[in-house]
Design a protein around this motif. Structure first.
Motif, PDB file in Angstrom:
ATOM      1  N   GLU A   1       0.822  -1.214   0.000  1.00  0.00           N
ATOM      2  CA  GLU A   1       0.000   0.000   0.000  1.00  0.00           C
ATOM      3  C   GLU A   1       0.855   1.263   0.000  1.00  0.00           C
ATOM      4  O   GLU A   1       0.353   2.355  -0.258  1.00  0.00           O
ATOM      5  N   ASN A   2       2.156   1.129   0.251  1.00  0.00           N
ATOM      6  CA  ASN A   2       3.054   2.281   0.216  1.00  0.00           C
ATOM      7  C   ASN A   2       3.437   2.683  -1.204  1.00  0.00           C
ATOM      8  O   ASN A   2       3.966   3.767  -1.416  1.00  0.00           O
ATOM      9  N   SER A   3       3.179   1.809  -2.156  1.00  0.00           N
ATOM     10  CA  SER A   3       3.494   2.104  -3.549  1.00  0.00           C
ATOM     11  C   SER A   3       2.431   3.021  -4.146  1.00  0.00           C
ATOM     12  O   SER A   3       1.260   2.960  -3.768  1.00  0.00           O
ATOM     13  N   SER A   4       2.857   3.829  -5.094  1.00  0.00           N
ATOM     14  CA  SER A   4       1.888   4.704  -5.756  1.00  0.00           C
ATOM     15  C   SER A   4       0.908   3.915  -6.626  1.00  0.00           C
ATOM     16  O   SER A   4      -0.179   4.388  -6.925  1.00  0.00           O
ATOM     17  N   ASP A   5       1.300   2.696  -7.041  1.00  0.00           N
ATOM     18  CA  ASP A   5       0.408   1.828  -7.820  1.00  0.00           C
ATOM     19  C   ASP A   5       0.658   0.376  -7.419  1.00  0.00           C
ATOM     20  O   ASP A   5       1.435  -0.321  -8.059  1.00  0.00           O
ATOM     21  N   PRO A   6       0.012  -0.089  -6.347  1.00  0.00           N
ATOM     22  CA  PRO A   6       0.265  -1.436  -5.842  1.00  0.00           C
ATOM     23  C   PRO A   6      -0.097  -2.568  -6.812  1.00  0.00           C
ATOM     24  O   PRO A   6       0.356  -3.689  -6.636  1.00  0.00           O
ATOM     25  N   GLU A   7      -0.891  -2.265  -7.821  1.00  0.00           N
ATOM     26  CA  GLU A   7      -1.303  -3.309  -8.768  1.00  0.00           C
ATOM     27  C   GLU A   7      -0.208  -3.664  -9.769  1.00  0.00           C
ATOM     28  O   GLU A   7      -0.220  -4.732 -10.358  1.00  0.00           O
ATOM     29  N   LYS A   8       0.739  -2.745  -9.991  1.00  0.00           N
ATOM     30  CA  LYS A   8       1.831  -3.021 -10.930  1.00  0.00           C
ATOM     31  C   LYS A   8       3.048  -2.193 -10.536  1.00  0.00           C
ATOM     32  O   LYS A   8       2.970  -1.299  -9.707  1.00  0.00           O
ATOM     33  N   PHE A   9       4.178  -2.513 -11.140  1.00  0.00           N
ATOM     34  CA  PHE A   9       5.405  -1.797 -10.853  1.00  0.00           C
ATOM     35  C   PHE A   9       5.375  -0.398 -11.449  1.00  0.00           C
ATOM     36  O   PHE A   9       4.911  -0.208 -12.577  1.00  0.00           O
ATOM     37  N   THR A  10       5.898   0.562 -10.704  1.00  0.00           N
ATOM     38  CA  THR A  10       6.201   1.860 -11.310  1.00  0.00           C
ATOM     39  C   THR A  10       7.505   1.675 -12.085  1.00  0.00           C
ATOM     40  O   THR A  10       8.209   0.665 -11.916  1.00  0.00           O
ATOM     41  N   ARG A  11       7.855   2.627 -12.909  1.00  0.00           N
ATOM     42  CA  ARG A  11       9.093   2.523 -13.680  1.00  0.00           C
ATOM     43  C   ARG A  11      10.299   2.381 -12.740  1.00  0.00           C
ATOM     44  O   ARG A  11      11.176   1.537 -12.948  1.00  0.00           O
ATOM     45  N   CYS A  12      10.328   3.176 -11.701  1.00  0.00           N
ATOM     46  CA  CYS A  12      11.438   3.146 -10.737  1.00  0.00           C
ATOM     47  C   CYS A  12      11.490   1.796 -10.015  1.00  0.00           C
ATOM     48  O   CYS A  12      12.567   1.205  -9.858  1.00  0.00           O
ATOM     49  N   GLU A  13      10.347   1.310  -9.576  1.00  0.00           N
ATOM     50  CA  GLU A  13      10.297   0.023  -8.881  1.00  0.00           C
ATOM     51  C   GLU A  13      10.769  -1.097  -9.799  1.00  0.00           C
ATOM     52  O   GLU A  13      11.511  -1.992  -9.379  1.00  0.00           O
TER      53      GLU A  13
END
Length: 51
Positions: free
Chosen positions: A11-23
């Motif tokens: 839930e700390n990710s900006s988009d928990p459903e998929k990877f952000t570019r940085c992640e």
């Protein structure tokens, strides 16, 4: 690697459903490091049996 993956889907990710570019870049970098370590280990083992 697994920790980065878990953080990317938390839930700390900006988009928990998929990877952000940085992640994605961070996880891929860690996968690359893991593969490199595994191949180095394999080479060290095999070198002991090659003449």
């Amino acid at each position: 690697m697994l920790n980065k993956h878990a953080l990317a889907h938390s839930e700390n990710s900006s988009d928990p459903e998929k990877f952000t570019r940085c992640e994605a870049h961070e996880v891929v970098r860690e996968v690359d490091e893991l593969v490199q370590a595994a191949l180095s280990y394999q080479a060290a083992i095999l070198s002991r049996f090659q003449e």
